[in-house]
Write a protein that holds these residues in place. Structure first.
Motif, PDB file in Angstrom:
ATOM      1  N   PHE A  69      17.580 -39.407  57.397  1.00 39.23           N
ATOM      2  CA  PHE A  69      16.164 -39.120  57.117  1.00 39.23           C
ATOM      3  C   PHE A  69      15.662 -37.974  57.993  1.00 39.23           C
ATOM      4  O   PHE A  69      15.009 -37.044  57.509  1.00 39.23           O
ATOM      5  CB  PHE A  69      15.323 -40.384  57.333  1.00 39.23           C
ATOM      6  CG  PHE A  69      13.853 -40.153  57.209  1.00 39.23           C
ATOM      7  CD1 PHE A  69      13.268 -39.976  55.969  1.00 39.23           C
ATOM      8  CD2 PHE A  69      13.053 -40.105  58.341  1.00 39.23           C
ATOM      9  CE1 PHE A  69      11.911 -39.758  55.850  1.00 39.23           C
ATOM     10  CE2 PHE A  69      11.700 -39.892  58.236  1.00 39.23           C
ATOM     11  CZ  PHE A  69      11.127 -39.713  56.985  1.00 39.23           C
ATOM     12  N   GLN A  73      14.435 -34.267  56.777  1.00 42.51           N
ATOM     13  CA  GLN A  73      13.100 -33.783  57.152  1.00 42.51           C
ATOM     14  C   GLN A  73      13.216 -32.423  57.847  1.00 42.51           C
ATOM     15  O   GLN A  73      12.409 -31.523  57.595  1.00 42.51           O
ATOM     16  CB  GLN A  73      12.397 -34.772  58.083  1.00 42.51           C
ATOM     17  CG  GLN A  73      11.934 -36.024  57.390  1.00 42.51           C
ATOM     18  CD  GLN A  73      10.716 -35.770  56.508  1.00 42.51           C
ATOM     19  OE1 GLN A  73      10.749 -34.942  55.589  1.00 42.51           O
ATOM     20  NE2 GLN A  73       9.669 -36.491  56.791  1.00 42.51           N
ATOM     21  N   ASN A  74      14.169 -32.263  58.737  1.00 44.41           N
ATOM     22  CA  ASN A  74      14.356 -30.995  59.410  1.00 44.41           C
ATOM     23  C   ASN A  74      14.771 -29.893  58.445  1.00 44.41           C
ATOM     24  O   ASN A  74      14.378 -28.750  58.582  1.00 44.41           O
ATOM     25  CB  ASN A  74      15.397 -31.100  60.535  1.00 44.41           C
ATOM     26  CG  ASN A  74      14.836 -31.767  61.756  1.00 44.41           C
ATOM     27  OD1 ASN A  74      13.629 -31.826  61.943  1.00 44.41           O
ATOM     28  ND2 ASN A  74      15.715 -32.283  62.579  1.00 44.41           N
ATOM     29  N   TYR A  77      11.558 -28.816  56.359  1.00 45.40           N
ATOM     30  CA  TYR A  77      10.553 -28.075  57.118  1.00 45.40           C
ATOM     31  C   TYR A  77      11.138 -26.966  57.958  1.00 45.40           C
ATOM     32  O   TYR A  77      10.526 -26.496  58.886  1.00 45.40           O
ATOM     33  CB  TYR A  77       9.763 -29.046  58.013  1.00 45.40           C
ATOM     34  CG  TYR A  77       8.962 -30.021  57.204  1.00 45.40           C
ATOM     35  CD1 TYR A  77       7.989 -29.596  56.321  1.00 45.40           C
ATOM     36  CD2 TYR A  77       9.197 -31.380  57.309  1.00 45.40           C
ATOM     37  CE1 TYR A  77       7.259 -30.487  55.562  1.00 45.40           C
ATOM     38  CE2 TYR A  77       8.483 -32.298  56.570  1.00 45.40           C
ATOM     39  CZ  TYR A  77       7.508 -31.836  55.703  1.00 45.40           C
ATOM     40  OH  TYR A  77       6.783 -32.720  54.960  1.00 45.40           O
TER      41      TYR A  77
END
Length: 78
Positions: A69, A73-74, A77
């Protein structure tokens, strides 16, 4: 045997990405390191299930999901 090979390959990838980040101080590939670390935890969790140690297996699976997760997410973004 296959799990041992996958464990070795993923650990080598994680160590090499970590060393690259520490030497060059370029942390743009951290999401890949976290992704492969999550896969490494998944392999360890499967091995713990095979040893009939289900509590550690579930804990490692949970760590794997969290790492995947964070990696996604990294990547989103970045």
């Amino acid at each position: 045997m296959l799990l041992k090979i996958l464990q070795l390959v993923s650990s080598i990838i994680v160590i090499s990405l970590s060393a690259y980040g520490l030497i060059t101080r370029d942390y743009q590939l951290n999401f890949l390191m976290i992704f492969f670390l999550g896969l490494f935890m998944l392999i360890l969790g499967i091995k713990e299930f095979q040893r009939e140690r289900s509590i550690y297996g579930w804990l490692l699976i949970a760590v794997c999901l969290f790492a995947l997760f964070v990696s996604i997410q990294n990547f989103i973004y970045l």
